[in-house]
Scaffold this active site. Structure first.
Site, PDB file in Angstrom:
ATOM      1  N   THR A  11       9.226 -20.642 -94.959  1.00  0.00           N
ATOM      2  CA  THR A  11      10.491 -20.103 -95.462  1.00  0.00           C
ATOM      3  C   THR A  11      10.636 -20.253 -96.968  1.00  0.00           C
ATOM      4  OG1 THR A  11      11.623 -20.511 -93.386  1.00  0.00           O
ATOM      5  CG2 THR A  11      13.010 -20.384 -95.319  1.00  0.00           C
ATOM      6  N   ASP A  58       3.938 -17.464 -91.799  1.00  0.00           N
ATOM      7  CA  ASP A  58       5.008 -18.196 -91.147  1.00  0.00           C
ATOM      8  C   ASP A  58       4.259 -19.275 -90.364  1.00  0.00           C
ATOM      9  OD1 ASP A  58       6.851 -19.000 -89.006  1.00  0.00           O
ATOM     10  OD2 ASP A  58       8.073 -17.312 -89.650  1.00  0.00           O
ATOM     11  N   SER A  59       4.668 -20.525 -90.465  1.00  0.00           N
ATOM     12  CA  SER A  59       3.842 -21.588 -89.873  1.00  0.00           C
ATOM     13  C   SER A  59       3.791 -21.511 -88.358  1.00  0.00           C
ATOM     14  CB  SER A  59       4.303 -22.961 -90.335  1.00  0.00           C
ATOM     15  OG  SER A  59       5.489 -23.357 -89.708  1.00  0.00           O
ATOM     16  N   THR A  89       8.410 -25.041 -91.949  1.00  0.00           N
ATOM     17  CA  THR A  89       8.892 -26.242 -91.258  1.00  0.00           C
ATOM     18  C   THR A  89       8.542 -26.260 -89.768  1.00  0.00           C
ATOM     19  OG1 THR A  89      11.055 -25.251 -90.799  1.00  0.00           O
ATOM     20  CG2 THR A  89      10.831 -26.518 -92.845  1.00  0.00           C
ATOM     21  N   ASP A  90       8.358 -25.057 -89.169  1.00  0.00           N
ATOM     22  CA  ASP A  90       8.208 -25.024 -87.709  1.00  0.00           C
ATOM     23  C   ASP A  90       7.048 -25.885 -87.209  1.00  0.00           C
ATOM     24  OD1 ASP A  90      10.424 -23.464 -87.363  1.00  0.00           O
ATOM     25  OD2 ASP A  90       9.326 -21.573 -87.118  1.00  0.00           O
ATOM     26  N   GLN A 268       8.844 -37.949 -73.222  1.00  0.00           N
ATOM     27  CA  GLN A 268       9.758 -36.922 -73.725  1.00  0.00           C
ATOM     28  C   GLN A 268      10.839 -37.535 -74.619  1.00  0.00           C
ATOM     29  OE1 GLN A 268      11.315 -34.737 -70.372  1.00  0.00           O
ATOM     30  NE2 GLN A 268       9.280 -34.216 -69.629  1.00  0.00           N
ATOM     31  N   CYS A 269      10.972 -38.852 -74.567  1.00  0.00           N
ATOM     32  CA  CYS A 269      11.990 -39.505 -75.397  1.00  0.00           C
ATOM     33  C   CYS A 269      11.548 -39.502 -76.854  1.00  0.00           C
ATOM     34  CB  CYS A 269      12.200 -40.947 -74.959  1.00  0.00           C
ATOM     35  SG  CYS A 269      12.886 -41.086 -73.316  1.00  0.00           S
TER      36      CYS A 269
END
Ligand code: ASP
Length: 341
Positions: A11, A58-59, A89-90, A268-269
């Protein structure tokens, strides 16, 4: 002081179009102007060089070849005193982790950054993030790969993107920030020792078949078996809590391990450390041959699998290396492991 910039896309250098944001801004001119106006009270940058990777992306489009292109550019400018990578950032956290494994032998700091708004947008966070990244390398960042965003310097392989809109878009849930920008900056103690478990002359990243599965209530063994067919090099199972998985999945995991798939269990935490023995439902998973991802983020675990697979490791050996700290990505007393690198 020579700071080398590798501009990969994102971006930060995008412009608007009817189809949405895409790379196209004159980032190099913008960067030159920004650095010319760099606060005189700070150590001036003697030289700044920039590589604009082609094509700018775009990453979202990043792959292990993107990581390797950045590694190659940094190595090609090895005489620089410090490196700043400008990135979308993605997938920035994946790239930061990947670079940390591939560059363990590098003595200069690498700081990766980007922005939520394009450089030309009113109120963009781009100038603050780039200036902050430069201040970080001028002001004390040591070797290793770090991520600067929204006023904080984070360990690159501990970071994760937590917001699509906040200027503080990243966090490192399991480790404290290395520094917080301010007047003056506040630095915390040195990052955890990286021991010398890294790879001094790693082979380049290649793209390996690594599947990531989020475990959800109701996931059947049939579906998991289908996701593991044909067998990938490795599978990351994102389990509940401390690495708990429904026992229904145990046989499929054991069968996959037997066919040579490295099965890594992560949590997943956001703040999670896998401890198989803590609950009865965790024990069968370990017995099936799955290995613990400790407190690694998904990004760190995934990039590490790609890295280690690129070094030629497979199966149990790959699993054993997943449990060793290569570059500070894992909180675990690392057992020195000797191997020709
Ligand atoms: N889609 C963009 C990218 O990752 C998002 C960003 O840079 O903030 O390249």
């Amino acid at each position: 002081m020579h700071v080398h910039f590798t501009y990969a896309g994102g971006t930060i250098g995008m412009i608007d179009s009817p189809g949405g944001l895409h790379p196209g801004a004159d980032l190099e001119t913008w960067l030159t102007d920004l650095l010319d106006a760099f606060p005189a009270s700070l150590t001036p940058i003697g030289t700044a060089t920039v590589t604009t990777l082609q094509p700018l992306i775009d990453s979202t489009q990043a792959a292990p070849s993107t990581w390797q292109a950045i590694v190659d550019d940094i190595r090609a400018h090895a005489r620089a005193d410090a490196f700043v990578v400008l990135h979308g950032t993605d997938t920035m956290a994946y790239t930061a982790a990947a670079l940390s494994y591939a560059l363990t032998g590098l003595s200069q700091p690498v700081v990766i950054t980007g922005s939520q708004l394009p450089l030309s947008a009113a109120g963009s966070d781009a100038p603050a993030n780039v200036v902050g990244a430069v201040q970080a390398v001028l002001g004390g960042a040591t070797s290793g790969v770090q991520l600067f965003f929204g006023g904080r310097l984070l360990a690159g392989n501990r970071a994760t993107k937590t917001s699509t809109w906040s200027f503080q878009g990243f966090d490192s849930p399991s480790t404290a920030p290395l520094a917080c920008a301010g007047a003056p900056w506040r630095w915390s103690g040195p990052a955890e020792s990286e021991a010398d478990t890294g790879w001094r002359s790693p082979r380049p990243f290649r793209r390996h078949d690594v599947v990531v599965v989020d475990v959800v209530p109701g996931l059947t063994d049939t579906r998991l078996a289908a996701l593991l067919e044909p067998p990938p090099v490795a599978a990351v199972l994102r389990a509940y809590g401390v690495g708990n998985l429904p026992t229904e999945l145990t046989t499929v995991i054991a069968d996959a391990v037997k066919t040579g798939v490295t099965v890594v269990v992560t949590s997943q935490c956001l703040q999670g450390t896998v401890e198989f023995g803590r609950y009865a439902v965790g024990n069968p998973v370990a017995a099936a041959g799955a290995v613990s991802g400790g407190d690694m983020t998904l990004e760190a675990a995934y990039a590490k699998l790609q890295f280690l697979a690129s070094q030629g490791l497979r199966g149990a050996e790959l699993g054993a290396w997943m449990g060793r700290n290569l570059a500070g990505e894992l909180t675990e007393p690392s057992t020195p492991l000797h191997r020709d690198r």
